[in-house]
Scaffold this motif. Sequence first.
Motif, short mmCIF file in Angstrom:
data_model
loop_
_atom_site.label_atom_id
_atom_site.label_comp_id
_atom_site.label_asym_id
_atom_site.label_seq_id
_atom_site.Cartn_x
_atom_site.Cartn_y
_atom_site.Cartn_z
N ALA A 108 1.56 -60.35 35.86
CA ALA A 108 1.99 -59.83 36.91
C ALA A 108 3.18 -58.56 36.47
O ALA A 108 3.40 -57.57 37.40
N ALA A 109 3.41 -58.78 35.18
CA ALA A 109 4.34 -57.59 34.70
C ALA A 109 3.57 -56.30 34.58
O ALA A 109 4.11 -55.22 34.20
N ASN B 186 15.97 -65.70 30.20
CA ASN B 186 16.36 -64.51 29.17
C ASN B 186 15.03 -63.61 28.74
O ASN B 186 15.47 -62.84 27.85
N GLY B 187 14.05 -64.24 29.31
CA GLY B 187 12.62 -63.59 28.58
C GLY B 187 12.29 -64.20 27.28
O GLY B 187 12.58 -65.26 26.95
N GLU C 69 0.29 -49.83 23.05
CA GLU C 69 1.54 -49.59 23.41
C GLU C 69 1.87 -49.47 24.65
O GLU C 69 3.02 -49.88 25.02
N ALA C 70 1.01 -48.96 25.76
CA ALA C 70 1.31 -48.75 27.04
C ALA C 70 1.72 -50.38 27.42
O ALA C 70 2.84 -50.57 28.32
N LEU D 86 5.65 -54.58 29.71
CA LEU D 86 5.93 -55.96 29.66
C LEU D 86 7.66 -56.19 29.37
O LEU D 86 8.02 -56.77 29.77
N SER D 87 8.05 -55.09 28.68
CA SER D 87 9.26 -55.11 28.25
C SER D 87 10.32 -54.97 29.61
O SER D 87 11.63 -55.79 29.66
N LYS D 88 9.76 -54.37 30.64
CA LYS D 88 10.61 -54.20 31.93
C LYS D 88 10.64 -55.57 32.67
O LYS D 88 11.62 -55.82 33.45
#
Length: 513
Positions: free
Chosen positions: A297-298, A352-353, A373-374, A379-381
């Motif tokens: 979903a991310a 908290n991820g 990398e993309a 995913l970090s968002k």
Amino acid sequence: MTCLLLLLLLAVTSAAQAAPARTIVIAQGVDPTTLDMMNQQETPAGNVGVQIFDTLLERDQDLRLVPALAAEVPRLLSPTVWEIKLRRGVKFHNGEDFNAESVKFSLERVANPANKLRGSANFALLERVEIVDPYTVRLHTRAPWPILKSALAFRQASLYPPHAYAGKDTAFISRNPIGTGPFRLVRWSKDEEIVLAADPGGWRGAPAVKTVVIRPIPDDAVRVAALQNGEVDLAVNIPPHLATVIANHPRLFLSSTPSVRTIQLMFYTHQFDAAHKLVGAYQGVTADKRVRHAIAAALDVDEIIRTVLDGKGIRVATMLTDKHFGFDPALKPIKQDVARARKLLAEAGHPNGIDLTLNSTNGRYVRDKEVAEAVTGQLSKAGIRMTLKTFEFVNYLNAMVYTHKAGPVWLIGWGVASLDAENVYVPLFRSGKVMANYANPEFDHMIDEAQTIMDEKKRLVQYHRINRLWLDDLPAVPLYQQIDLYGVNKRLVWTSRRDEVIKAWEIRLKDAH
């Protein structure tokens, strides 16, 4: 960009010489892991093997099954017995006759699980090969096997010389490939080049090409520079952002086609040992289905296609393209929903991820490192913090993928010559198979059942059910269908194929005499 390419041209060589008229040089992204065709599951090895070895059936340019070392298409005598008439007058490169003994030796070798060959998963239903006469065999299967004819065209079903290979292990065969194909191995300098010479006495006739050189060039820009510089005649995996450079070059042309390969993120849900035996549930967060769905979903895959691939990719819902048997057009790709991703993580106990490692190839697939990398950036968002590690392809397969050490998340491309769901789901997701890191008894039962359904309509219904179960459990996130781009010297007459196979003997040379 122009300056970069000029610099790379100088770096590759300052005085490149064009290949002799009847020599062609092919640049792949990576070197093969092996030349034992039965012990691999990869296109780079297959594209070398197709020059050296033949199979009973093969696919033509339109991907239709046609006879090769079989004299005609196999005939079904009963639900579990197929009869095959063999081509006469064919010899292996070492002088051995090709005959029924060769078929029995080869197919029973790849089908025997005791041999622990990486291609064996595709032939589990083959029980034995019966020799009827020197040029007739009967294949006995453990159950009805609907894709047997397709399996006989797999590179893992290459035909081997039984006397030369009797008692020999896979390492010996890899160093000494002996087939009936149009070319013989001259030299394999690991990570440098593979040199093949035409076999003038081959059953197909003498190829127009006399020498084939296959070089691994992992770096995209260096591969393109070598093509521009005349060092390479045909280069695979042209990166989309350099496609225009090829298309506008006076001595080159661009060949493209939607492949049957998809690129995906694979998850560890269970742990298997190096012998592919189940150890237990994976001791990491990807064992939780909610985490897997959160990762899906991310992701905004459409953005990756648009920005990293310059639009040269097709979004997919599963690992089946519209050319695969089992494809269901009613299924739609997962849409990005960062809020849902965060909610799923919280429900899984990670408000908290999470922190994960993503393992990826570098240079095997089109812009694979850049795609990875993309992925990590997107995913970090959602609070999914990925550490990216990239690897050279041969080491990636041998030391990590085949030994079940590539988790928790790993990137791989997958395309199958059968164009059938069986050869996607079985080797990658059927528990106990060479690349599976997933165990689901219901899935295994459905897959085993699907492999024996001879009625095409019923079989399609079964695979549609499997698709839905797979999407619900999500042992992988399918990203996109790859569009293959090839750079080709205009001295060649050649058209790309959807299955990525490059048959050097079908290449015509404009300047050959």
